[in-house]
Design a protein around this motif. Structure first.
Motif, PDB file in Angstrom:
ATOM      1  N   UNK A 166       0.782  -0.979   0.007  1.00  0.00           N
ATOM      2  CA  UNK A 166      -0.008   0.070   0.137  1.00  0.00           C
ATOM      3  C   UNK A 166       0.814   1.317  -0.142  1.00  0.00           C
ATOM      4  N   UNK A 167       2.074   1.150   0.149  1.00  0.00           N
ATOM      5  CA  UNK A 167       3.083   2.231  -0.035  1.00  0.00           C
ATOM      6  C   UNK A 167       3.540   2.538  -1.131  1.00  0.00           C
ATOM      7  N   UNK A 178       4.091   3.784  -5.083  1.00  0.00           N
ATOM      8  CA  UNK A 178       3.464   5.024  -6.035  1.00  0.00           C
ATOM      9  C   UNK A 178       2.374   4.172  -6.615  1.00  0.00           C
ATOM     10  N   UNK A 179       1.302   4.885  -6.862  1.00  0.00           N
ATOM     11  CA  UNK A 179       0.135   4.667  -7.709  1.00  0.00           C
ATOM     12  C   UNK A 179      -0.976   4.148  -6.951  1.00  0.00           C
ATOM     13  N   UNK A 180      -0.527   3.529  -5.624  1.00  0.00           N
ATOM     14  CA  UNK A 180      -1.704   3.178  -4.642  1.00  0.00           C
ATOM     15  C   UNK A 180      -2.092   4.431  -4.060  1.00  0.00           C
ATOM     16  N   UNK A 205       7.677  -2.888  -8.550  1.00  0.00           N
ATOM     17  CA  UNK A 205       8.928  -2.492  -8.080  1.00  0.00           C
ATOM     18  C   UNK A 205       8.997  -0.959  -7.658  1.00  0.00           C
ATOM     19  N   UNK A 206       8.929  -0.368  -8.887  1.00  0.00           N
ATOM     20  CA  UNK A 206       9.277   1.449  -8.550  1.00  0.00           C
ATOM     21  C   UNK A 206       7.719   1.692  -8.322  1.00  0.00           C
ATOM     22  N   UNK A 207       6.583   1.346  -8.938  1.00  0.00           N
ATOM     23  CA  UNK A 207       5.318   1.676  -8.832  1.00  0.00           C
ATOM     24  C   UNK A 207       4.423   0.387  -8.885  1.00  0.00           C
ATOM     25  N   UNK A 245      -3.232   2.206 -11.623  1.00  0.00           N
ATOM     26  CA  UNK A 245      -3.488   2.615 -10.175  1.00  0.00           C
ATOM     27  C   UNK A 245      -4.660   2.140  -9.519  1.00  0.00           C
ATOM     28  N   UNK A 265       6.145  10.215 -10.830  1.00  0.00           N
ATOM     29  CA  UNK A 265       5.627   9.208 -10.201  1.00  0.00           C
ATOM     30  C   UNK A 265       6.073   8.938  -8.697  1.00  0.00           C
ATOM     31  N   UNK A 266       7.212   9.287  -8.496  1.00  0.00           N
ATOM     32  CA  UNK A 266       7.842   9.023  -7.193  1.00  0.00           C
ATOM     33  C   UNK A 266       8.140  10.657  -6.903  1.00  0.00           C
ATOM     34  N   UNK A 284      10.399   3.897  -2.798  1.00  0.00           N
ATOM     35  CA  UNK A 284       9.898   5.213  -3.564  1.00  0.00           C
ATOM     36  C   UNK A 284       8.522   5.419  -2.926  1.00  0.00           C
ATOM     37  N   UNK A 285       8.167   6.826  -2.721  1.00  0.00           N
ATOM     38  CA  UNK A 285       6.799   6.761  -2.128  1.00  0.00           C
ATOM     39  C   UNK A 285       6.206   8.072  -3.072  1.00  0.00           C
ATOM     40  N   UNK A 286       4.886   8.257  -2.914  1.00  0.00           N
ATOM     41  CA  UNK A 286       4.123   9.153  -3.757  1.00  0.00           C
ATOM     42  C   UNK A 286       3.148   9.588  -3.121  1.00  0.00           C
ATOM     43  N   UNK A 287       2.341  10.668  -3.368  1.00  0.00           N
ATOM     44  CA  UNK A 287       1.223  11.199  -2.613  1.00  0.00           C
ATOM     45  C   UNK A 287       0.327   9.983  -2.362  1.00  0.00           C
ATOM     46  N   UNK A 288      -0.432  10.216  -1.422  1.00  0.00           N
ATOM     47  CA  UNK A 288      -1.067   8.781  -0.990  1.00  0.00           C
ATOM     48  C   UNK A 288      -2.733   9.426  -0.666  1.00  0.00           C
ATOM     49  N   UNK A 333       3.439  11.498   2.769  1.00  0.00           N
ATOM     50  CA  UNK A 333       4.225  10.892   1.697  1.00  0.00           C
ATOM     51  C   UNK A 333       4.786  11.903   0.464  1.00  0.00           C
TER      52      UNK A 333
END
Ligand SMILES: Cc1cc2nc3c(=O)[nH]c(=O)nc-3n(C[C@H](O)[C@H](O)[C@H](O)COP(=O)(O)OP(=O)(O)OC[C@H]3O[C@@H](n4cnc5c(N)ncnc54)[C@H](O)[C@@H]3O)c2cc1C
Ligand code: FES
Lengths: 477, 99
Positions: free
Chosen positions: A135-136, A138-140, A240-242, A261, B40-41, B51-55, B63
């Motif tokens: 859930x962490x 990117x894209x979630x 992996x990255x997203x 997404x 994306x990140x 890597x994280x992105x807005x959640x 994030x």
């Protein structure tokens, strides 16, 4: 409405300070000013509306059409609020509240302390944590996040988007995407089958409520257009990255979908950090599976002069948030001597009657959309604390091995709840995991203690307070 | 990828994201502007470099922390875009270092 531009325009004292300009806060301010109460409304957003009516004052015709009637209906409340006598400061974050009702407010790089003879906390709700593996990535995101993007920026995701979880907001978002001609790959409905049985006793109340026709129409429309997997569990996001795919089981069969997404949602819960930080008493509500501040009928908390209304009190939705805000404003007006007893009684009785059908409808929704138990606590390979990256397995082991009794003790071992989000993303999961392993109720386990500042504030802002109030740093103690 | 429903409104501003100039809409949060510009990140974590992105997009998850006009760790979802803003993602290519 007196639209204020900076902290300089704030008086040191108001009869009523309302925190939050959502339906609850706006309705409260309208009622209070009608009774002649000197009222200030603060909201950290750039505009009025709160979550449901975010960006309502600037929505384009296209957005109004996509977001639907309920959203557009907020325009009238916003207009009435704008025409009221309340003072309002946008982009004003309340990072501190004391039992003497002193507020720390930050705005545009500055901070100020002001006092309310009464304070109404109308800060709304946040998404219930959904700690699944991945859930962490990117894209979630949360379904609420997708709604914010839609309302504030007219932005949609795609082309391969999947919604997973349960609850009215999930279906609402799906219908809004369909209205915008944005295809959805699938909905993974995690609602446990047995919920229907538990909800049936409340069906008559629901059928008589305004939610029934609206909800039924919405779900039917979505089901016709989107592939819905029912009875979903064992959800996990991978990539992996997203995020690249979601794996799950539906009615016992394993599935995997490639996507770009994934939107998660299983209900919202009251945002409690401000009330917790001032020491308001809380009670665990097993129906809504979350904490509620203990409050009187008129919304007064265990701390005299501090009131709560709207989804920050209990999750009853926008219409009841409005009623609740108005009810609290009546109570406050009476306590300040702004209305007499007879008018108060009359208006309260009227409000109660008008709100009753909505209340009856909510009981059914709570039971029908009760989250799946296994999604309330983290799986072993899911991060429970996103900030400090604590895995579910580590959480389980630590509680078990060290016989951890409560969340505050756990902080010392795992640092969970000590990251920047101040436990907003893990507090409920941690409490419930400890309760489960100890075999006791969450009430016995308690929650993280919260200290101010409850929102980020810079050293510069504190320093600036220091020179003006000679006790800036004390505010953090 | 994210895209906009409406025709791009006339009210746009230019900001810089990691030295790239992009045109965004007045009213966008920095987080929305980042996502709509294909980022994306937005950061990597200090603990593992993940890597994280807005959640959440509403100030809850932290994030979305980025550097805005030289100030690090700002919540991109809580700041509205402004003309000429300089936004930098916080991606550490060498995780594990103490910063
Ligand atoms: C992301 C999200 C989207 C939602 N969308 C819908 C929807 O489309 N339809 C629907 O029926 N329900 C929706 N809900 C449910 C929603 O909680 C209620 O329907 C309704 O908005 C509750 O009204 P409220 O006045 O209690 O709080 P809100 O509308 O949440 O308003 C609270 C306000 O308080 C402000 N605030 C919070 N903390 C502070 C602080 N410390 N300082 C200053 N200001 C602060 C916030 O900026 C916000 O504007 C949504 C919930 C969430 C979390
Ligand atoms: S996206 Fe969650 S805090 Fe900004």
């Amino acid at each position: 409405m007196i639209s204020l531009q900076s902290l300089m325009n704030l008086d040191d004292r108001y009869e009523l300070i309302v925190i939050g300009a959502g339906p609850a806060g706006m309705a409260a301010a309208i009622e209070a000013t009608r009774n002649g109460v000197k009222t200030l409304v603060l909201d950290e957003n750039g505009a009025i509306g709160g979550q449901i009516y975010r960006s309502i004052t600037t929505a384009t015709p296209k957005r109004l059409a996509v977001l639907g009637k309920d959203y557009a209906g907020g325009a009238e409340l916003a207009r009435t609020f704008t025409e009221s006598g309340a003072a309002y400061l946008a982009k004003a974050t309340v990072w501190r509240l004391t039992a003497d009702r002193e507020l720390g407010v930050s705005h545009d790089g500055m901070a100020k302390l002001i006092t309310g003879e009464r304070v109404l906390v109308a800060t709304g709700a946040l998404e219930r944590p959904f700690p699944i593996a991945g859930w962490t990535l990117p894209g979630v995101m949360t379904a609420g996040a997708a709604q914010i993007l839609l309302k504030a920026s007219g932005a949609v995701m795609g082309p391969k988007m999947v919604l997973a979880g349960s609850g009215p907001l999930l279906w609402l978002l799906a219908s809004q995407y369909l209205a915008a001609d944005v295809p959805l790959l699938a909905i993974l409905d995690t609602t446990p089958r047995k919920n229907v049985l538990r909800a049936i006793p409340h069906l008559p109340g629901f059928m008589a409520s305004p939610y029934f026709r609206k909800g039924l129409g919405l779900v039917t429309k979505v089901r016709r257009a989107v592939r819905v997997y029912k009875n979903v569990d064992k959800l996990r996001a991978e990539g992996s990255e997203r995020v690249e795919r979601v794996r799950f089981s539906a009615s016992g069969k394993e599935h995997s979908l490639e996507l770009d997404h994934l939107l998660l949602h299983h209900g919202v819960v009251p945002e409690m950090n401000l009330l917790r930080s001032v020491g308001c008493e809380m009670a665990w509500d097993e129906e809504q599976i979350c904490w509620h501040p203990i409050a009187s009928a008129g919304g007064e908390t265990s701390i005299p002069g501090i009131y709560v209304a709207g989804d920050g009190r209990a999750i009853y939705g926008a219409e009841l948030a409005r009623f609740g805000g108005r009810r609290a404003a009546l109570e406050i007006s009476k306590s300040l001597g702004a209305i007499d007893g007879a008018a108060f009684e009359h208006l309260c009785a009227q409000l109660e009657q008008e709100s009753r059908p909505f209340i009856r409808g909510r009981f059914f929704l709570d039971r029908m959309f009760r989250p799946r138990r296994e999604h309330l606590t983290p799986a072993h390979d899911a991060l429970v604390c996103r900030c400090e990256e604590v895995l579910g397995s580590t959480l389980h082991d630590t509680i078990f091995r060290l016989k951890v009794l409560g969340p505050n003790q756990l902080k010392a071992f795992l640092r969970s709840g000590m990251g920047p989000c101040q436990g907003r993303q893990c507090s409920l999961s941690v409490t419930q995991t400890i309760a489960k392993l100890r075999g006791v109720s969450p009430e016995d386990v308690g929650a993280y203690r919260i200290r101010p500042p409850v929102k980020p504030i810079t050293v510069g802002q504190i320093a600036n307070l220091q020179t003006r109030h000679k006790r800036g740093l004390e505010c953090l103690q | 990828m994210l895209r906009r429903l409406d025709d791009f409104s006339t009210q746009t501003v230019r900001i810089s994201i990691d030295d790239r100039t992009v045109e965004v809409q007045v009213g966008d949060s920095v987080a929305a502007a980042l996502l709509l510009s294909g980022v994306t990140t937005t950061r990597t974590t200090v603990v593992s470099g993940a890597p994280r992105a807005p959640y959440c997009m509403m100030g809850v998850c932290f994030e979305c922390l980025v550097t805005i006009d030289g100030v690090a760790n700002r919540q991109a979802c809580m700041v509205k875009v402004e003309k000429g803003m300089n936004v930098r993602t916080q991606i550490d290519r060498h995780p594990g270092r103490t910063t």
